[in-house]
Write a protein that holds these residues in place. Structure first.
Motif, PDB file in Angstrom:
ATOM      1  N   ILE A   1     -39.897 -15.777  19.113  1.00  0.00           N
ATOM      2  CA  ILE A   1     -39.397 -16.696  20.142  1.00  0.00           C
ATOM      3  C   ILE A   1     -40.160 -16.501  21.455  1.00  0.00           C
ATOM      4  O   ILE A   1     -40.481 -17.461  22.151  1.00  0.00           O
ATOM      5  N   ALA A   2     -40.501 -15.228  21.747  1.00  0.00           N
ATOM      6  CA  ALA A   2     -41.212 -14.923  22.994  1.00  0.00           C
ATOM      7  C   ALA A   2     -42.576 -15.617  23.064  1.00  0.00           C
ATOM      8  O   ALA A   2     -43.128 -15.800  24.147  1.00  0.00           O
ATOM      9  N   LEU A   3     -43.121 -16.007  21.921  1.00  0.00           N
ATOM     10  CA  LEU A   3     -44.427 -16.670  21.942  1.00  0.00           C
ATOM     11  C   LEU A   3     -44.327 -18.119  22.398  1.00  0.00           C
ATOM     12  O   LEU A   3     -45.337 -18.777  22.599  1.00  0.00           O
TER      13      LEU A   3
ATOM     14  N   LYS B   1     -35.698 -12.495  27.539  1.00  0.00           N
ATOM     15  CA  LYS B   1     -35.055 -13.809  27.699  1.00  0.00           C
ATOM     16  C   LYS B   1     -34.645 -14.398  26.362  1.00  0.00           C
ATOM     17  O   LYS B   1     -33.640 -15.107  26.258  1.00  0.00           O
ATOM     18  N   ALA B   2     -35.457 -14.107  25.338  1.00  0.00           N
ATOM     19  CA  ALA B   2     -35.196 -14.678  24.004  1.00  0.00           C
ATOM     20  C   ALA B   2     -33.816 -14.263  23.491  1.00  0.00           C
ATOM     21  O   ALA B   2     -33.211 -14.959  22.679  1.00  0.00           O
ATOM     22  N   LYS B   3     -33.308 -13.140  23.991  1.00  0.00           N
ATOM     23  CA  LYS B   3     -31.994 -12.669  23.527  1.00  0.00           C
ATOM     24  C   LYS B   3     -30.901 -13.697  23.809  1.00  0.00           C
ATOM     25  O   LYS B   3     -29.934 -13.805  23.074  1.00  0.00           O
ATOM     26  N   ASP B   4     -31.066 -14.451  24.891  1.00  0.00           N
ATOM     27  CA  ASP B   4     -30.061 -15.469  25.237  1.00  0.00           C
ATOM     28  C   ASP B   4     -30.224 -16.744  24.405  1.00  0.00           C
ATOM     29  O   ASP B   4     -29.328 -17.577  24.381  1.00  0.00           O
TER      30      ASP B   4
ATOM     31  N   ILE C   1     -31.555 -16.919  21.104  1.00  0.00           N
ATOM     32  CA  ILE C   1     -31.878 -16.709  19.690  1.00  0.00           C
ATOM     33  C   ILE C   1     -31.118 -17.672  18.760  1.00  0.00           C
ATOM     34  O   ILE C   1     -31.689 -18.180  17.800  1.00  0.00           O
ATOM     35  N   GLN C   2     -29.879 -18.012  19.097  1.00  0.00           N
ATOM     36  CA  GLN C   2     -29.110 -18.913  18.205  1.00  0.00           C
ATOM     37  C   GLN C   2     -29.718 -20.303  18.117  1.00  0.00           C
ATOM     38  O   GLN C   2     -29.570 -20.981  17.119  1.00  0.00           O
ATOM     39  N   LYS C   3     -30.397 -20.711  19.199  1.00  0.00           N
ATOM     40  CA  LYS C   3     -30.984 -22.057  19.211  1.00  0.00           C
ATOM     41  C   LYS C   3     -32.025 -22.241  18.120  1.00  0.00           C
ATOM     42  O   LYS C   3     -32.410 -23.358  17.802  1.00  0.00           O
ATOM     43  N   TYR C   4     -32.533 -21.122  17.601  1.00  0.00           N
ATOM     44  CA  TYR C   4     -33.592 -21.193  16.603  1.00  0.00           C
ATOM     45  C   TYR C   4     -33.058 -21.010  15.178  1.00  0.00           C
ATOM     46  O   TYR C   4     -33.802 -21.124  14.222  1.00  0.00           O
ATOM     47  N   ASP C   5     -31.822 -20.687  15.071  1.00  0.00           N
ATOM     48  CA  ASP C   5     -31.234 -20.401  13.766  1.00  0.00           C
ATOM     49  C   ASP C   5     -31.191 -21.673  12.926  1.00  0.00           C
ATOM     50  O   ASP C   5     -30.767 -22.725  13.423  1.00  0.00           O
TER      51      ASP C   5
END
Ligand code: TRP
Length: 376
Positions: free
Chosen positions: A144-146, A364-367, A369-373
Motif C-alpha cells: 500500500i505504501a507504494l 499511514k497505510a495502517k489507517d 488497509i481495509q480499503k484494499y481488502d
C-alpha cells in the motif's frame, strides 16, 4: 562439495540458489525473451519505457504481445501478483511491485494481489498459521505504501478470503492430475497434502475477475521467474474452464548484498528490509560485497568490476534512475576513478532517503488497509 556444485543453479517457487543463468531459464521454462520489437510495442502504450524494461530487468514473458494486441482491440486485462508472507518485506520484493504500479497507472487496470499465508504455512514445517496470517497484514502495508490506487487494488488474504476462492480452486484442482503436479513441482511421497493442493489456490486470482464483475479478460502477472511453474499448469487448464490463459512478464532477482544469490530474508545481514533504520542500512551496505580490488592502489590502477558488484546492482535495479549517471559511474568504476567507499556512501544515502519516505507512507497505510481488502 565442489565450488561448481555449490554454485549449481536451482530455481523453483520455493528455492533459488546458485548463479542464476537467465538465458538458460528461458530455454528450460519455455518462455520467450522480451525483444526490442516487443519493447517498441509496449512503448506505444506507455510513452517512455520504464527503467525496469529499459534495463532488461524484466527479461522474459508469456503472451505479453497477445495481451497488448487484445487491449488494442478493446479487451482489457487485469494485473495479478502476490507475496508469500514468510517474514518482513525487503527491497528485492519491491522490484516487481514498483513495476506493477507503473502498469496499473498506465493501463488503468485492476490489480489482484494474493497474500499466501496458507502457502507459507503448509510448505514450512515450523511455520505457525497465526504468524503467517499476521505477517500477511504487515506485508500488505508495504504494498500500500507504494501508492497503489485503492479503487483498483484488491488484496486477497487467502485464509481470510478462502470462501471467495474455493469454488474456482476446486474447478482448477479437478483438472490437474497428480502426475502433472509431481512433474511440475517435484512433489515427493513425503510432501503434505496441503502443499499438493496449494497450486490450485495460486491459480485462482488469474480467473477471479470474471466471478466478481462478469467480465472475462486475461490476467497479466508481473513476477519473478521462479513462479513460472504455477502459470504453466494454470495456462494448460484455463481454456478448459473458459478463461484466457494468464500472461506473464518475468523479472530478474535483486541480488543480496553478499556474494551471488538473490536477496533473501533468511540472510538478514545481506537484505535491506523496508523497516531498517538508517544505521542498520549503513552497516549492511558498508559490509556489502563489491567488485573492488584488495587495495586502493591496485584499484586506482586496474579499476574494479561493476558486473559482480552488489552496490552497482542496487543502483541499476532501483536507486539510479538516470541512465547517463549510471553509465558514468560504471565507467569510473572500471577505470579506477571511483572507489567502493564512495559508491557505498552514495547508495546508503539513496536507500535511506527512499526508506524514510516509504516508512512514513507505511505508517499511514495502517489507517487505509481495509480499503484494499477484496471483501471491503
Ligand atoms: N507463491 C508466491 C510466493 O511464495 C506468492 C504468490 C501468490 C505470487 N500469487 C502470486 C507471486 C502471483 C507472484 C505472482 O512468494
Amino acid at each position: 562439495m565442489t565450488d561448481e556444485e555449490k554454485n549449481e543453479m536451482i530455481v523453483t517457487p520455493w528455492e533459488v540458489k546458485g548463479k542464476v543463468d537467465y538465458e538458460r531459464l528461458i530455454k528450460e521454462f519455455g518462455t520467450l525473451p522480451i525483444t526490442d520489437e516487443l519493447l517498441k510495442k509496449i512503448q506505444k502504450h506507455t510513452g517512455s519505457l520504464h527503467l525496469q524494461l529499459r534495463r532488461k530487468l524484466f527479461f522474459s514473458h508469456r503472451d505479453l504481445d497477445t495481451v497488448l494486441d487484445l487491449h488494442d482491440r478493446g479487451t482489457k486485462f487485469v494485473l495479478y501478483t502476490g507475496r508469500g508472507p514468510s517474514g518482513p518485506v525487503h527491497i528485492g520484493h519491491l522490484v516487481p511491485w514498483i513495476f506493477t504500479k507503473h502498469l496499473q497507472d498506465t493501463f488503468h487496470t485492476r490489480l489482484y494481489f494474493q497474500m499466501t499465508d496458507d502457502e507459507k504455512f503448509v510448505i514450512d514445517d515450523d511455520a505457525q498459521l497465526k504468524q503467517t496470517t499476521k505477517c500477511g497484514y504487515e506485508n500488505a502495508l508495504d504494498l500500500i505504501a507504494l501508492g497503489f490506487k485503492p479503487e483498483d487494488t484488491f488484496i486477497i488474504y487467502d485464509v481470510q478470503d478462502i470462501d471467495l476462492l474455493y469454488d474456482i480452486a476446486l474447478e482448477v484442482a479437478k483438472r490437474i492430475t497428480y502426475s502433472t503436479a509431481k512433474a511440475t513441482f517435484g512433489f515427493q511421497d513425503s510432501t503434505n497434502l496441503g502443499w499438493i493442493f496449494w497450486p490450485a489456490v495460486q491459480s485462482v486470482p488469474c480467473f477471479i475477475h470474471k466471478k466478481l464483475t462478469g467480465e472475462n479478460v486475461p490476467a497479466l502477472i508481473p513476477a519473478a521467474i521462479d513462479q513460472d511453474p504455477y502459470w504453466r499448469i494454470t495456462r494448460d487448464i484455463a481454456p478448459k474452464l473458459g478463461y484466457f490463459k494468464p500472461a506473464q512478464i518475468h523479472n530478474r532477482f535483486l541480488p543480496g548484498l553478499g556474494v551471488g544469490g538473490k536477496m533473501s530474508a533468511s540472510e538478514p545481514e545481506t537484505a535491506i528490509f523496508t523497516t531498517d533504520t538508517p544505521e542498520i542500512v549503513k552497516r549492511k551496505v558498508w559490509n556489502a560485497f563489491t567488485g573492488g580490488k584488495g587495495t586502493v592502489a591496485e584499484q586506482r590502477k586496474a579499476g574494479a568490476n561493476p558486473d559482480v558488484c552488489s552496490i552497482y546492482q542496487y543502483l541499476l535495479f532501483l536507486f539510479e534512475e538516470d541512465d547517463k549517471k549510471l553509465l558514468e559511474r560504471e565507467q569510473q568504476c572500471k577505470t579506477g576513478k571511483i572507489l567502493c567507499g564512495e559508491c557505498k556512501k552514495d547508495l546508503t544515502e539513496k536507500i535511506n532517503k527512499f526508506l524514510s519516505e516509504h516508512q512514513k507512507r507505511r505508517e499511514k497505510a495502517k489507517d487505509n488497509i481495509q480499503k484494499y481488502d477484496i471483501k471491503r
